[in-house]
Design a protein around this motif. Structure first.
Motif, PDB file in Angstrom:
ATOM      1  N   TRP A 176       0.874  -0.960   0.135  1.00  0.00           N
ATOM      2  CA  TRP A 176      -0.119   0.443  -0.061  1.00  0.00           C
ATOM      3  C   TRP A 176       0.748   1.589  -0.055  1.00  0.00           C
ATOM      4  CZ3 TRP A 176      -5.348   1.169   0.100  1.00  0.00           C
ATOM      5  CH2 TRP A 176      -5.965  -0.330   0.093  1.00  0.00           C
ATOM      6  N   HIS A 223       0.687   5.485   0.802  1.00  0.00           N
ATOM      7  CA  HIS A 223      -0.479   6.878   1.252  1.00  0.00           C
ATOM      8  C   HIS A 223       0.831   7.973   1.517  1.00  0.00           C
ATOM      9  CE1 HIS A 223      -2.982   8.848   3.629  1.00  0.00           C
ATOM     10  NE2 HIS A 223      -2.508   9.820   3.898  1.00  0.00           N
ATOM     11  N   GLN A 240      -5.067   7.468  -0.142  1.00  0.00           N
ATOM     12  CA  GLN A 240      -4.141   6.023  -0.117  1.00  0.00           C
ATOM     13  C   GLN A 240      -4.630   4.897  -0.901  1.00  0.00           C
ATOM     14  OE1 GLN A 240      -5.103   4.299   4.380  1.00  0.00           O
ATOM     15  NE2 GLN A 240      -6.819   3.592   3.372  1.00  0.00           N
ATOM     16  N   GLU A 294      -5.284   9.549   9.167  1.00  0.00           N
ATOM     17  CA  GLU A 294      -4.825   8.806   7.962  1.00  0.00           C
ATOM     18  C   GLU A 294      -3.499   8.791   7.808  1.00  0.00           C
ATOM     19  OE1 GLU A 294      -6.544  10.285   4.471  1.00  0.00           O
ATOM     20  OE2 GLU A 294      -7.970   9.501   4.352  1.00  0.00           O
ATOM     21  N   GLY A 295      -2.808   7.333   6.775  1.00  0.00           N
ATOM     22  CA  GLY A 295      -1.127   7.228   6.838  1.00  0.00           C
ATOM     23  C   GLY A 295      -0.971   6.833   8.376  1.00  0.00           C
TER      24      GLY A 295
END
Length: 259
Positions: free
Chosen positions: A124, A126, A158, A212-213
């Motif tokens: 993934w 971000h 993301q 987030e992140g």
């Protein structure tokens, strides 16, 4: 009467077409990253029995330090957060220089959750988009003090992809805007005597306590610790001050793709 009305509409239409049309700039990304953060990085977490546990580029979950079997499970090896590398790409956007910061991390899940079989690893990314000049805030840090630098984001998100494919996929969805709802937080504590620095990089909603992140939110008494100095009492990354400063230093010139 009909002829007169027709003429009015024709000229009215021509007048509309004559008006100037303003367009937003097109963002042009650097062909290659100008800096990479991928070595000399430790993740630290305070175990439930009060021991600091470290792992390369991974912040392990808070367990009992002696429970080695629990730490070795696939889910727990991912940690509360992890990253393979961070990369920085300059963006030319009209008269502005922006920065695209990528955080590549690993996620995963069981195909058969009940039986805990069929584990699948996933790559993934971000990403954060900010103005380059906002990194000047890093030039005024006091030693041994915890700083939470909030930087306005212009885009972010993301995607499930690898580092090698990230730029081409982000280019297709990149949308620069001044009303983006998240801010990038660079949380740091320089320790000059040890030549080390504690850090965490994540995004938070400007109104709600949404994070987030990071792979997993970290809470204390049911509330997120992100956005608070309390976070460093439990989890953080650490690297050398030289390593950290090098990543956030921009070269004088870059190469750009212009499609």
């Amino acid at each position: 009467m009909r002829k007169f009305i027709l003429v009015v509409f024709v000229f009215s239409g021509m007048s509309c077409f004559a008006q100037s049309r303003e367009e937003k700039p097109i963002p042009y990304l650097s062909e290659k990253p100008v800096s990479i953060l991928d070595d000399d990085i430790k993740g630290w977490s305070l175990s439930l029995d009060g021991q600091w546990i470290s792992e390369e580029k991974t912040i392990l979950p808070r367990l009992i330090s002696r429970d080695k079997k629990a730490y070795r499970t696939r889910i727990n090896r991912l940690g509360l957060d992890n990253f393979k590398e961070m990369l920085m790409y300059p963006i030319i956007y009209g008269n502005d220089t922006l920065l695209l910061i990528l955080k590549a991390y690993e996620n995963g899940h069981y195909k058969y959750e009940y039986s805990k079989k069929g584990w699948r690893n996933e790559d993934w990314i971000h990403y954060f988009v900010i103005k380059a000049r906002d990194l000047n805030k890093l030039n005024t840090l006091e030693d041994s003090t915890v700083h939470i630098l909030k930087i306005k984001m212009l885009d972010g998100g993301q995607i499930k992809t690898s580092t090698s494919r990230a730029i081409s996929e982000i280019k297709e969805r990149l949308l620069i805007r001044n009303n983006y709802n998240y801010s990038m937080h660079i949380m740091v504590q320089p320790l000059a005597q040890k030549e080390r620095i504690k850090f965490h990089i994540y995004a938070m909603h400007n109104v709600f306590p949404d994070v987030e992140g990071v792979l997993k939110n970290f809470t204390v008494n049911g509330r997120t610790a992100y956005g608070s100095e309390l976070l460093f009492d439990y989890i953080h990354y650490e690297t050398s001050i030289k390593n950290f400063s090098k990543f956030f230093s921009l070269p004088g010139s870059f190469d750009f793709e212009t499609d």
